[in-house]
Design an enzyme around this catalytic site. Structure first.
Site, PDB file in Angstrom:
ATOM      1  N   SER A  36       0.178  -4.101  10.331  1.00 36.17           N
ATOM      2  CA  SER A  36       0.172  -4.821   8.901  1.00 36.17           C
ATOM      3  C   SER A  36       1.424  -5.511   9.404  1.00 36.17           C
ATOM      4  O   SER A  36       2.605  -5.029   9.268  1.00 36.17           O
ATOM      5  CB  SER A  36      -0.094  -4.147   7.669  1.00 36.17           C
TER       6      SER A  36
ATOM      7  N   LYS B 265      -0.669 -10.868  13.205  1.00 36.02           N
ATOM      8  CA  LYS B 265      -1.841 -11.274  13.439  1.00 36.02           C
ATOM      9  C   LYS B 265      -2.535 -12.321  12.756  1.00 36.02           C
ATOM     10  O   LYS B 265      -3.206 -13.211  13.548  1.00 36.02           O
ATOM     11  CB  LYS B 265      -2.813  -9.806  13.124  1.00 36.02           C
ATOM     12  N   THR B 266      -2.297 -12.493  11.528  1.00 35.48           N
ATOM     13  CA  THR B 266      -2.892 -13.719  10.823  1.00 35.48           C
ATOM     14  C   THR B 266      -2.024 -14.997  11.163  1.00 35.48           C
ATOM     15  O   THR B 266      -3.052 -15.923  11.631  1.00 35.48           O
ATOM     16  CB  THR B 266      -2.466 -13.733   9.169  1.00 35.48           C
TER      17      THR B 266
ATOM     18  N   ASP C 117      -8.181  -9.885  10.327  1.00 34.87           N
ATOM     19  CA  ASP C 117      -7.478  -8.492   9.986  1.00 34.87           C
ATOM     20  C   ASP C 117      -8.493  -7.324  10.354  1.00 34.87           C
ATOM     21  O   ASP C 117      -8.038  -6.541  10.909  1.00 34.87           O
ATOM     22  CB  ASP C 117      -7.000  -8.258   8.441  1.00 34.87           C
TER      23      ASP C 117
ATOM     24  N   ARG D  54       2.737 -11.934  -0.346  1.00 35.97           N
ATOM     25  CA  ARG D  54       1.479 -12.018  -0.050  1.00 35.97           C
ATOM     26  C   ARG D  54       0.558 -13.206  -0.463  1.00 35.97           C
ATOM     27  O   ARG D  54       1.021 -13.738  -1.465  1.00 35.97           O
ATOM     28  CB  ARG D  54       0.491 -10.805   0.043  1.00 35.97           C
TER      29      ARG D  54
ATOM     30  N   ARG E 297       0.710  -1.242   0.205  1.00 36.62           N
ATOM     31  CA  ARG E 297      -0.098   0.198  -0.034  1.00 36.62           C
ATOM     32  C   ARG E 297       0.746   1.355   0.073  1.00 36.62           C
ATOM     33  O   ARG E 297       2.330   1.426   0.480  1.00 36.62           O
ATOM     34  CB  ARG E 297      -1.050  -0.040   1.180  1.00 36.62           C
TER      35      ARG E 297
ATOM     36  N   HIS F 209      -8.734  -2.895  13.634  1.00 42.49           N
ATOM     37  CA  HIS F 209      -7.893  -3.713  12.960  1.00 42.49           C
ATOM     38  C   HIS F 209      -6.945  -4.673  13.784  1.00 42.49           C
ATOM     39  O   HIS F 209      -6.006  -4.351  14.365  1.00 42.49           O
ATOM     40  CB  HIS F 209      -6.726  -2.728  12.665  1.00 42.49           C
TER      41      HIS F 209
ATOM     42  N   LYS G 132      -8.253  -2.147   1.932  1.00 41.57           N
ATOM     43  CA  LYS G 132      -8.130  -1.105   2.817  1.00 41.57           C
ATOM     44  C   LYS G 132      -9.119  -0.078   2.787  1.00 41.57           C
ATOM     45  O   LYS G 132      -9.256   0.770   3.271  1.00 41.57           O
ATOM     46  CB  LYS G 132      -6.576  -0.830   3.006  1.00 41.57           C
TER      47      LYS G 132
END
Length: 344
Positions: A240, A244-245, A259, A324, A61, A222, A202
């Site tokens: 990011s 988290k994942t 997410d 990704r 991003r 988030h 996003k």
């Protein structure tokens, strides 16, 4: 315009001024989106059947190129600054018109979907993309509609993705040739000059970030979330790429989402229908659930390969360290498919 695919009863793109496109591929299933990508020479199938593509110049991003239209709805509600940069309504209108002209006569891929697994706060969205693999990303990441829902789809929001269009800072009020602009009055997001798919999710998360607290009194978060056998819900906050994942993909717990969530009086709900995981240094030993989720239907971005050209090399960061993969949440065993859980 020629309409093909799984068209709704009212197959029109006039809400975003795209009546001039040459062909609109409506709501193609993953297999056909993968085929369209392969036929265009824009991807390869890996040894496990996932589709691997390269997003071009932008492999992440670009927060400095994100803008929100400053108007009557947003002026006193948005915390303006380096993160939420203002764009005038006239600049957005010029950007939208130029993207419309750019797409005249071209093929686009249209996907009707939604964000928000809690039906009380769900936002129907129509994504019109230049690339078939962008449409596959939407199918992986957003709430997938039933056939019946797609036939009568009435989107509240539209997202236009045109990676081949280069914006003009002078005319469009942006910083450089790529831009992501959100107009809350028109309910349109324009993503131009960048093929990075994360801009799509996003963009709609930014919409939910505003709509949920302002209109519904719901807290947007988030974070990732999972639940144990006894119903104990956990949430994991972090920037990011901070894990988290990975943390939420626990084989001893059920995944709610990885997410973006909302927190209501009833508990938490996933805004999405899939996961978007980093793959750099991914291994079946370290992250078994994510590794096994990378199969047919999954979309890999900017990875390297072994010598055979089809086996991923997850240690290869020659394109970017931000490699990704997106995949639908049902690729994770025992995931909470309705995307909802109790209070953490």
């Amino acid at each position: 315009m020629k309409h093909v695919g799984n068209t709704p009863f009212d197959a029109r793109l006039d809400a975003v001024g795209l009546e001039g496109v040459g062909r609109a591929h409506w709501n193609l299933p993953p297999a056909k989106l993968i085929l369209q990508t392969l036929l265009r020479g824009e991807g390869v199938l890996t040894d496990q059947g996932a589709l691997a593509i390269e997003t071009g110049t932008f492999t992440g991003r670009s927060p400095k190129d994100r803008f929100i239209v400053d108007d009557g709805f947003t002026h006193d509600r948005v915390d303006w600054g380096a993160i939420n940069q203002p764009m005038t309504s006239s600049c957005f209108e010029a950007l939208l018109k130029d993207v419309q002209t750019h797409l005249d006569g071209r093929s686009v891929f249209v996907k009707d979907a939604a964000v928000g697994s809690d039906a009380r706060y769900r936002i129907p969205v129509r994504v019109v993309a230049e690339k078939a693999w962008s449409s596959l990303f939407v199918d992986n990441m957003f709430i997938r509609l039933t056939d019946e829902e797609r036939w009568v789809a009435e989107p509240q929001w539209h997202v236009l993705c045109a990676p081949s269009f280069k914006s003009d800072p002078q005319r469009h009020g942006c910083r450089q040739g790529n831009v992501s602009a959100i107009d809350f009055t028109r309910k349109i997001i324009v993503i131009a000059g960048s093929g990075y798919t994360g801009e799509i999710k996003k963009g709609m998360f930014s919409v939910m970030n505003c709509i949920l607290p302002v209109e519904h009194g719901v807290l947007p978060m988030h974070c990732s979330s999972n639940v144990g056998e006894e119903g104990n819900v956990a949430v994991f906050f972090g920037l990011s790429g901070t894990g988290k994942t990975t943390l939420s993909s626990d084989p001893d717990r059920r995944l709610i989402g990885d997410d973006e969530h909302g927190w209501t009086d009833n508990g938490v709900f996933n805004m999405e229908g899939g996961c978007y995981a980093k793959t750099i240094d991914l291994s079946p030993e370290g992250e078994p659930q994510i590794h096994q989720a990378i199969r047919f239907g999954a979309l890999l971005e900017n990875i390297g390969f072994q010598e055979d050209g089809v086996t991923p090399n997850y240690t290869d960061d020659s394109i970017t360290p931000n490699t990704r993969v997106s995949y639908p949440i049902h690729h994770i065993p025992q995931a909470v498919l309705d995307g909802q859980g109790g209070h953490p």
